[in-house]
Design an enzyme around this catalytic site. Sequence first.
Site, mmCIF file in Angstrom:
data_model
loop_
_atom_site.group_PDB
_atom_site.id
_atom_site.type_symbol
_atom_site.label_atom_id
_atom_site.label_comp_id
_atom_site.label_asym_id
_atom_site.label_seq_id
_atom_site.Cartn_x
_atom_site.Cartn_y
_atom_site.Cartn_z
ATOM 1 N N THR A 33 0.864 -1.183 0.000
ATOM 2 C CA THR A 33 0.000 0.000 0.000
ATOM 3 C C THR A 33 0.902 1.235 0.000
ATOM 4 O O THR A 33 1.653 1.458 0.951
ATOM 5 C CB THR A 33 -0.896 0.000 1.260
ATOM 6 O OG1 THR A 33 -1.563 -1.264 1.338
ATOM 7 C CG2 THR A 33 -1.912 1.127 1.219
ATOM 8 N N LYS A 38 3.827 -9.917 7.930
ATOM 9 C CA LYS A 38 3.300 -10.946 8.833
ATOM 10 C C LYS A 38 3.578 -12.324 8.218
ATOM 11 O O LYS A 38 3.669 -12.461 7.007
ATOM 12 C CB LYS A 38 1.793 -10.754 9.019
ATOM 13 C CG LYS A 38 1.456 -9.492 9.823
ATOM 14 C CD LYS A 38 1.220 -9.832 11.286
ATOM 15 C CE LYS A 38 1.293 -8.621 12.208
ATOM 16 N NZ LYS A 38 0.381 -7.548 11.894
ATOM 17 N N ALA A 41 5.128 -1.746 18.585
ATOM 18 C CA ALA A 41 4.802 -0.672 17.644
ATOM 19 C C ALA A 41 3.453 -0.936 17.003
ATOM 20 O O ALA A 41 3.020 -2.082 16.874
ATOM 21 C CB ALA A 41 5.880 -0.556 16.574
ATOM 22 N N LYS A 63 10.300 -15.853 23.901
ATOM 23 C CA LYS A 63 9.521 -14.793 23.234
ATOM 24 C C LYS A 63 8.145 -15.340 22.830
ATOM 25 O O LYS A 63 7.129 -14.654 22.956
ATOM 26 C CB LYS A 63 10.300 -14.281 22.012
ATOM 27 C CG LYS A 63 9.553 -13.225 21.187
ATOM 28 C CD LYS A 63 9.815 -11.823 21.673
ATOM 29 C CE LYS A 63 8.721 -10.814 21.373
ATOM 30 N NZ LYS A 63 8.519 -10.420 20.023
ATOM 31 N N ARG A 74 -7.939 -7.312 9.595
ATOM 32 C CA ARG A 74 -6.961 -8.074 8.801
ATOM 33 C C ARG A 74 -6.907 -9.517 9.319
ATOM 34 O O ARG A 74 -7.385 -9.805 10.419
ATOM 35 C CB ARG A 74 -5.570 -7.433 8.935
ATOM 36 C CG ARG A 74 -5.498 -6.036 8.321
ATOM 37 C CD ARG A 74 -4.068 -5.504 8.316
ATOM 38 N NE ARG A 74 -3.576 -5.183 9.637
ATOM 39 C CZ ARG A 74 -3.426 -3.934 10.119
ATOM 40 N NH1 ARG A 74 -3.735 -2.903 9.363
ATOM 41 N NH2 ARG A 74 -2.960 -3.740 11.336
ATOM 42 N N GLU A 84 -2.404 -13.629 12.999
ATOM 43 C CA GLU A 84 -1.198 -14.469 12.872
ATOM 44 C C GLU A 84 -1.222 -15.650 13.855
ATOM 45 O O GLU A 84 -0.169 -16.049 14.341
ATOM 46 C CB GLU A 84 0.016 -13.566 13.161
ATOM 47 C CG GLU A 84 1.246 -13.852 12.350
ATOM 48 C CD GLU A 84 2.393 -12.907 12.720
ATOM 49 O OE1 GLU A 84 2.341 -12.236 13.769
ATOM 50 O OE2 GLU A 84 3.347 -12.864 11.940
HETATM 51 N N1 LIG Z 1 4.065 -4.754 15.998
HETATM 52 C C1 LIG Z 1 4.893 -5.150 16.956
HETATM 53 O O1 LIG Z 1 5.024 -4.457 17.990
HETATM 54 C C2 LIG Z 1 5.696 -6.401 16.819
HETATM 55 C C3 LIG Z 1 5.512 -7.273 15.765
HETATM 56 N N2 LIG Z 1 6.307 -8.386 15.650
HETATM 57 C C4 LIG Z 1 6.187 -9.299 14.511
HETATM 58 O O2 LIG Z 1 6.736 -8.642 13.369
HETATM 59 C C5 LIG Z 1 6.097 -9.102 12.175
HETATM 60 C C6 LIG Z 1 5.542 -7.896 11.434
HETATM 61 O O3 LIG Z 1 4.498 -7.365 12.241
HETATM 62 P P1 LIG Z 1 3.999 -5.857 12.171
HETATM 63 O O4 LIG Z 1 5.063 -4.967 11.699
HETATM 64 O O5 LIG Z 1 3.331 -5.587 13.450
HETATM 65 O O6 LIG Z 1 2.900 -5.991 11.038
HETATM 66 P P2 LIG Z 1 2.123 -4.838 10.251
HETATM 67 O O7 LIG Z 1 0.833 -5.425 9.856
HETATM 68 O O8 LIG Z 1 2.146 -3.564 11.004
HETATM 69 O O9 LIG Z 1 3.043 -4.638 8.968
HETATM 70 C C7 LIG Z 1 3.176 -5.581 7.972
HETATM 71 C C8 LIG Z 1 3.347 -4.827 6.663
HETATM 72 O O10 LIG Z 1 3.645 -5.755 5.636
HETATM 73 C C9 LIG Z 1 3.032 -5.262 4.477
HETATM 74 N N3 LIG Z 1 2.956 -6.311 3.468
HETATM 75 C C10 LIG Z 1 2.275 -7.475 3.508
HETATM 76 N N4 LIG Z 1 2.493 -8.189 2.396
HETATM 77 C C11 LIG Z 1 3.327 -7.447 1.635
HETATM 78 C C12 LIG Z 1 3.904 -7.640 0.373
HETATM 79 N N5 LIG Z 1 3.694 -8.729 -0.341
HETATM 80 N N6 LIG Z 1 4.695 -6.651 -0.119
HETATM 81 C C13 LIG Z 1 4.937 -5.531 0.577
HETATM 82 N N7 LIG Z 1 4.413 -5.292 1.796
HETATM 83 C C14 LIG Z 1 3.615 -6.250 2.308
HETATM 84 C C15 LIG Z 1 1.697 -4.764 4.924
HETATM 85 O O11 LIG Z 1 1.192 -3.920 3.937
HETATM 86 P P3 LIG Z 1 -0.287 -3.312 3.904
HETATM 87 O O12 LIG Z 1 -0.110 -1.943 4.492
HETATM 88 O O13 LIG Z 1 -0.653 -3.292 2.480
HETATM 89 O O14 LIG Z 1 -1.151 -4.216 4.751
HETATM 90 C C16 LIG Z 1 2.094 -4.054 6.225
HETATM 91 O O15 LIG Z 1 2.434 -2.711 5.992
HETATM 92 C C17 LIG Z 1 5.014 -10.083 12.637
HETATM 93 O O16 LIG Z 1 5.499 -11.386 12.565
HETATM 94 C C18 LIG Z 1 4.768 -9.689 14.107
HETATM 95 O O17 LIG Z 1 4.296 -10.756 14.877
HETATM 96 C C19 LIG Z 1 7.314 -8.640 16.536
HETATM 97 C C20 LIG Z 1 7.530 -7.815 17.606
HETATM 98 C C21 LIG Z 1 6.718 -6.650 17.842
HETATM 99 C C1 LIG Z 2 3.711 -8.121 22.378
HETATM 100 C C2 LIG Z 2 4.811 -7.603 21.491
HETATM 101 C C3 LIG Z 2 4.727 -6.122 21.351
HETATM 102 C C4 LIG Z 2 6.118 -7.919 22.212
HETATM 103 O O1 LIG Z 2 7.254 -7.411 21.578
HETATM 104 C C5 LIG Z 2 4.745 -8.293 20.168
HETATM 105 O O2 LIG Z 2 5.620 -9.071 19.844
HETATM 106 C C6 LIG Z 2 3.586 -8.120 19.254
HETATM 107 O O3 LIG Z 2 2.782 -7.185 19.431
HETATM 108 O O4 LIG Z 2 3.490 -8.927 18.309
#
Ligand SMILES: NC(=O)C1=CN([C@@H]2O[C@H](COP(=O)(O)OP(=O)(O)OC[C@H]3O[C@@H](n4cnc5c(N)ncnc54)[C@H](OP(=O)(O)O)[C@@H]3O)[C@@H](O)[C@H]2O)C=CC1
Ligand SMILES: CC(C)(CO)C(=O)C(=O)O
Length: 313
Positions: free
Chosen positions: A41, A79, A131, A182, A261, A264
Amino acid sequence: MGPNARTPRTAVAVIGAGAVGGVVASALHRAGHDVTVCVRTRFDELRIENGARVERFPVRVVTDPSDLKPVRWVLLAVKSFDTESAATWLRSLCDEDTTVVVLQNGVEQTEGVQDLAPRASLVPALVYIQAERLAPGRIRLGYGDSFQVPRGPWAEELAELFEGSGMTVDVAEDLTTAMWRKLMLNIAVNSLTALTLRRMEVFQDAHVRELALGLMREASAVGGALGARLTEEDVQRTLAFTAEFAADNGTSMLYDRLAGRPLEYDALNGAVVRQAEKLGIDVPLNRAVTALLQALRPLDTGEAGVPRLPRAA
Ligand SMILES: NC(=O)C1=CN([C@@H]2O[C@H](COP(=O)(O)OP(=O)(O)OC[C@H]3O[C@@H](n4cnc5c(N)ncnc54)[C@H](OP(=O)(O)O)[C@@H]3O)[C@@H](O)[C@H]2O)C=CC1
Ligand SMILES: CC(C)(CO)C(=O)C(=O)O
């Protein structure tokens, strides 16, 4: 800020600029690197909000993989259920000199990625930030500034890449234990915030804490059978850690539920169930929670697509 003294300006690509990818891309830009974010996006500006501080990062935003050439470092931050959709990005960005850092929760991060990037090296990373993606390109950082990778030839190089970025790269000497520790947190906090539609304040509830302990004890038993060194003390510490979050912090799974959405769950509670079945260990709580997450209906949303749900009281 310009490139740091030790590490030259390096071309890096971040696939998926959501919560984690956005924070990591902004850190690499801060360190002076040439950062391309590969997005589904489109957005014009990467903006990170941290308390009252708002910073903007002029990274290159691309939506077309055919515009790209192989780079030394790729950070994959979609994801787990979107990993396969990143195949075209990985094909364009990876050759035999590329290392792909997989920034995902779970214990199976790198499974399936090698087939999509057969010539690249892969590194699983455990992300220690909280985040929230508020809108495309707009991210609120709650806490945290580090990730962990296993010891290996890439660990030192990655640490250098992040010098001056504000993020640190730590080495997990015992990756299996670190991953399951974790995962214990994620199978409890991600699932229970998503199911209850409540933020971290939900862990002030004694019944929810009891359920979290049960989920974590099951995961600890399964991880233990696979070589993770986890004890009841680790379980209790992980529960105590929920109090370190601000009450209005959420989890990535709660944000996905609120935004309608996919969730996971398969990489989190689902992974505990899968591994437990192979080992003949009973994990009734994780099975129940996985079934509930899988059966959830999309939320009723308001006119602007915003769920009818208040933030934390
Ligand atoms: N959020 C957090 O605090 C934490 C998250 N995590 C882990 O990190 C990973 C990422 O999570 P998070 O950042 O929260 O996820 P988000 O949903 O915030 O971000 C994922 C991004 O990936 C994009 N995306 C998906 N498919 C594609 C593709 N084919 N090409 C380009 N972009 C794509 C999505 O785009 P679109 O905008 O179009 O949906 C979205 O912007 C997960 O495994 C989560 O469990 C780990 C620790 C902390
Ligand atoms: C709970 C947390 C923020 C821990 O880092 C996380 O991993 C998530 O939101 O997926």
